[in-house]
Design an enzyme around this catalytic site. Structure first.
Site, PDB file in Angstrom:
ATOM      1  N   LYS A 197       4.626   4.752 -10.021  1.00  0.00           N
ATOM      2  CA  LYS A 197       3.365   4.665  -9.276  1.00  0.00           C
ATOM      3  C   LYS A 197       2.182   4.468 -10.237  1.00  0.00           C
ATOM      4  O   LYS A 197       1.265   3.690  -9.952  1.00  0.00           O
ATOM      5  CB  LYS A 197       3.188   5.931  -8.431  1.00  0.00           C
ATOM      6  CG  LYS A 197       4.235   6.025  -7.313  1.00  0.00           C
ATOM      7  CD  LYS A 197       4.311   7.414  -6.706  1.00  0.00           C
ATOM      8  CE  LYS A 197       5.366   7.487  -5.606  1.00  0.00           C
ATOM      9  NZ  LYS A 197       5.666   8.866  -5.174  1.00  0.00           N
ATOM     10  N   GLY A 251       2.013   7.255  -0.587  1.00  0.00           N
ATOM     11  CA  GLY A 251       2.268   7.218   0.860  1.00  0.00           C
ATOM     12  C   GLY A 251       1.063   6.925   1.733  1.00  0.00           C
ATOM     13  O   GLY A 251       0.615   5.780   1.833  1.00  0.00           O
ATOM     14  N   ASP A 281       9.539   8.653 -10.890  1.00  0.00           N
ATOM     15  CA  ASP A 281       8.855   8.235  -9.662  1.00  0.00           C
ATOM     16  C   ASP A 281       7.335   8.146  -9.910  1.00  0.00           C
ATOM     17  O   ASP A 281       6.690   7.160  -9.549  1.00  0.00           O
ATOM     18  CB  ASP A 281       9.177   9.254  -8.551  1.00  0.00           C
ATOM     19  CG  ASP A 281       8.445   8.955  -7.264  1.00  0.00           C
ATOM     20  OD1 ASP A 281       8.882   8.050  -6.534  1.00  0.00           O
ATOM     21  OD2 ASP A 281       7.425   9.621  -6.993  1.00  0.00           O
ATOM     22  N   GLY A 310       6.531  10.972   3.840  1.00  0.00           N
ATOM     23  CA  GLY A 310       6.695  11.379   5.239  1.00  0.00           C
ATOM     24  C   GLY A 310       6.673  10.175   6.153  1.00  0.00           C
ATOM     25  O   GLY A 310       6.111   9.126   5.830  1.00  0.00           O
ATOM     26  N   VAL A 364       2.438   3.529  -3.354  1.00  0.00           N
ATOM     27  CA  VAL A 364       1.807   4.581  -4.169  1.00  0.00           C
ATOM     28  C   VAL A 364       1.147   5.598  -3.252  1.00  0.00           C
ATOM     29  O   VAL A 364       0.281   5.255  -2.437  1.00  0.00           O
ATOM     30  CB  VAL A 364       0.740   3.996  -5.131  1.00  0.00           C
ATOM     31  CG1 VAL A 364       0.095   5.116  -5.950  1.00  0.00           C
ATOM     32  CG2 VAL A 364       1.342   2.956  -6.049  1.00  0.00           C
ATOM     33  N   GLU A 394       0.814  -1.225   0.000  1.00  0.00           N
ATOM     34  CA  GLU A 394       0.000   0.000   0.000  1.00  0.00           C
ATOM     35  C   GLU A 394       0.847   1.275   0.000  1.00  0.00           C
ATOM     36  O   GLU A 394       0.515   2.262  -0.657  1.00  0.00           O
ATOM     37  CB  GLU A 394      -0.927  -0.005   1.224  1.00  0.00           C
ATOM     38  CG  GLU A 394      -1.845   1.185   1.338  1.00  0.00           C
ATOM     39  CD  GLU A 394      -2.840   1.266   0.187  1.00  0.00           C
ATOM     40  OE1 GLU A 394      -3.734   0.431   0.144  1.00  0.00           O
ATOM     41  OE2 GLU A 394      -2.705   2.174  -0.676  1.00  0.00           O
ATOM     42  N   ILE A 452      -2.085   7.752   1.457  1.00  0.00           N
ATOM     43  CA  ILE A 452      -3.433   7.616   0.862  1.00  0.00           C
ATOM     44  C   ILE A 452      -3.701   6.130   0.577  1.00  0.00           C
ATOM     45  O   ILE A 452      -2.921   5.506  -0.142  1.00  0.00           O
ATOM     46  CB  ILE A 452      -3.553   8.392  -0.473  1.00  0.00           C
ATOM     47  CG1 ILE A 452      -3.095   9.837  -0.314  1.00  0.00           C
ATOM     48  CG2 ILE A 452      -4.969   8.317  -1.014  1.00  0.00           C
ATOM     49  CD1 ILE A 452      -3.084  10.619  -1.632  1.00  0.00           C
TER      50      ILE A 452
END
Ligand code: HSE
Length: 431
Positions: A206, A135, A202, A303, A133, A130, A137
């Site tokens: 994703k 972070g 990047d 983050g 892609v 999970e 969400i």
């Protein structure tokens, strides 16, 4: 059934420490949800002598990955160390030894997902990703579970926080690309080597993962057309604004009867589009389904704690399937063979900025070329340029196929009245 699920953690950087923090802080609620304790037995680090804020009475640090992959006590391997080839070797060994995998590694999933899924299915192991892609969400779970009854037609993602931060700063503060990038690097926000972010790789990784899941076809990175935002001009952002658009780095994945097209490129979006209001380092994924219509998922794309939340939620999913005896059944092979749209079937609007020689008939010559390919214009703005005998033109076409646009563009370059074509961007939204 065990009362304790034992985890081996690969990597103790920002996300790894976040995983430990969430497992400690949310211990009781995780216990309640899973019916067992989840403990980290061993952590793989590259430097054993570095001081760490970790309880080493219950958790052992090692610099040998075999201490995790070959430890029969370890049920689940959580990979948050990044990297591709060496990490693949470790995960292969872990899966062959029956470990379930949680990974945050989009590079690995985008490039070697098929092999890892095959190995984990064969060994009745779970493989969840999970955090790979967007972070924090929960977009993968939303596509696989929340929207599993629907047929997804289109996904548009702002899935790279660094580029969204740069474009937001350029738009709001009128600062040029190089200055914003430098500032973001000084703040430690953009990577010292920003290539993967700025050049769109990047985001492409994703979008590869989202396209495999959303359309149930085995895409890989090579199927994604990628153009990043390096050197994007302030002039384009400001002109786009005047035309009623914001500029975002968007990954667009579309599916219709002619196939699927996946593109990552700077895109003009109508200011009223929900993705236009996604600013700073935030991410969002817009999903259009046949039955549900428009949906949008918004949140932090990176983050420590946001990413760790996704990782620990995957860990909880692994524990639940262990308790239910359904391990290894989460992955479903793509239903359809890959069907990549041809350029002639890829329809978009285009924005162009060009410098032209200010002479009678110039506009007629230019529009004649486009008319030959059946391309008409939605908006045209002409302005003074730096040189007296030049004018700057901003044009937005109606929908055009990539094939016809490329042909018209090639013909345009041979016109003596064209001084330079400064930029070409995709335009999303109204037709
Ligand atoms: N470098 C990424 C970004 C975060 O800027 O969004 C990790 O995927």
């Amino acid at each position: 059934m065990k009362d304790t699920i034992t985890v081996g953690l690969l990597g103790l950087g920002t996300v790894g420490s976040g995983v430990i923090e969430i497992l400690e802080d949310h211990k009781e609620s995780i216990q309640h949800k899973t019916g067992c304790d989840v403990t980290i037995k061993t952590v793989l680090v590259s430097n054993l002598t570095k001081p760490r804020d970790i309880d080493n009475t219950s958790t052992k640090l090692t610099d040998r990955y075999e201490d995790i992959t070959q430890d029969p006590d370890i049920d689940v391997v959580v990979e948050v160390m990044g990297g591709i080839d060496h990490t693949l070797t470790i995960l292969r060994e872990a899966i062959e030894n029956g470990k379930h995998i949680v990974t945050a590694n989009k590079d690995l999933v985008a490039q070697h997902g098929a092999e890892l899924f095959e190995a984990s299915s064969r060994n009745q192991c779970d493989l969840f990703y999970e955090a790979s892609v967007a972070g924090g969400i929960p977009i993968i779970r939303s596509i696989l579970d929340g929207l599993s009854s629907d047929k997804i037609r289109k996904m548009m993602g702002i899935v790279n926080g660094t580029t969204n931060y740069i474009l937001t700063k350029m738009t709001k503060e009128g600062v040029d690309f190089d200055s914003v990038l430098k500032e973001a690097q000084e703040l430690g926000f953009a990577e010292a080597d920003p290539t993967a972010d700025v050049d769109g790789l990047d985001a492409a990784r994703k979008m590869t993962i989202l396209s495999i899941l959303g359309f149930s076809m085995p895409f890989n990175l090579e199927d994604v057309e990628v153009k990043g935002i390096r050197g994007i001009s302030l002039a384009d952002i400001q002109y786009a604004r005047q035309l009623g658009y914001s500029v975002k780095l968007i990954g667009v994945a579309e599916h219709d009867e002619t196939g699927v097209a996946v593109n990552v490129e700077p895109t003009l979006l109508p200011v009223e589009h929900p993705l236009s209001s996604v600013n700073d380092e935030y991410n969002a994924v817009y999903v259009y389904g046949d039955a549900v219509g428009e949906t949008m998922f918004y949140g932090p794309g990176a983050g420590k704690l946001p990413t760790a939340t996704a990782v620990v939620s995957d860990l909880i999913a692994v524990v639940k399937s262990l308790r239910l005896g359904t391990s290894g059944s989460a992955y479903v092979q793509p239903q359809f063979p890959k069907q990549v749209k041809e350029k002639k079937d890829q329809l978009t609007k285009k924005y162009m900025r060009l410098h032209v020689h200010d002479q009678p008939g110039m506009l007629m010559e230019l529009t004649k070329i486009f008319a030959e390919y059946g391309i008409s214009f939605d908006q045209i703005i002409q302005r003074e340029a730096d040189k007296d005998d030049e004018r700057e033109l901003m044009m937005v076409t109606h929908q055009v196929s990539e094939e016809d646009f490329k042909r018209a563009y090639n013909d345009l370059e041979s016109l003596s009245s064209i001084r330079s074509v400064d930029s070409v961007f995709r335009v999303e939204g109204s037709n």
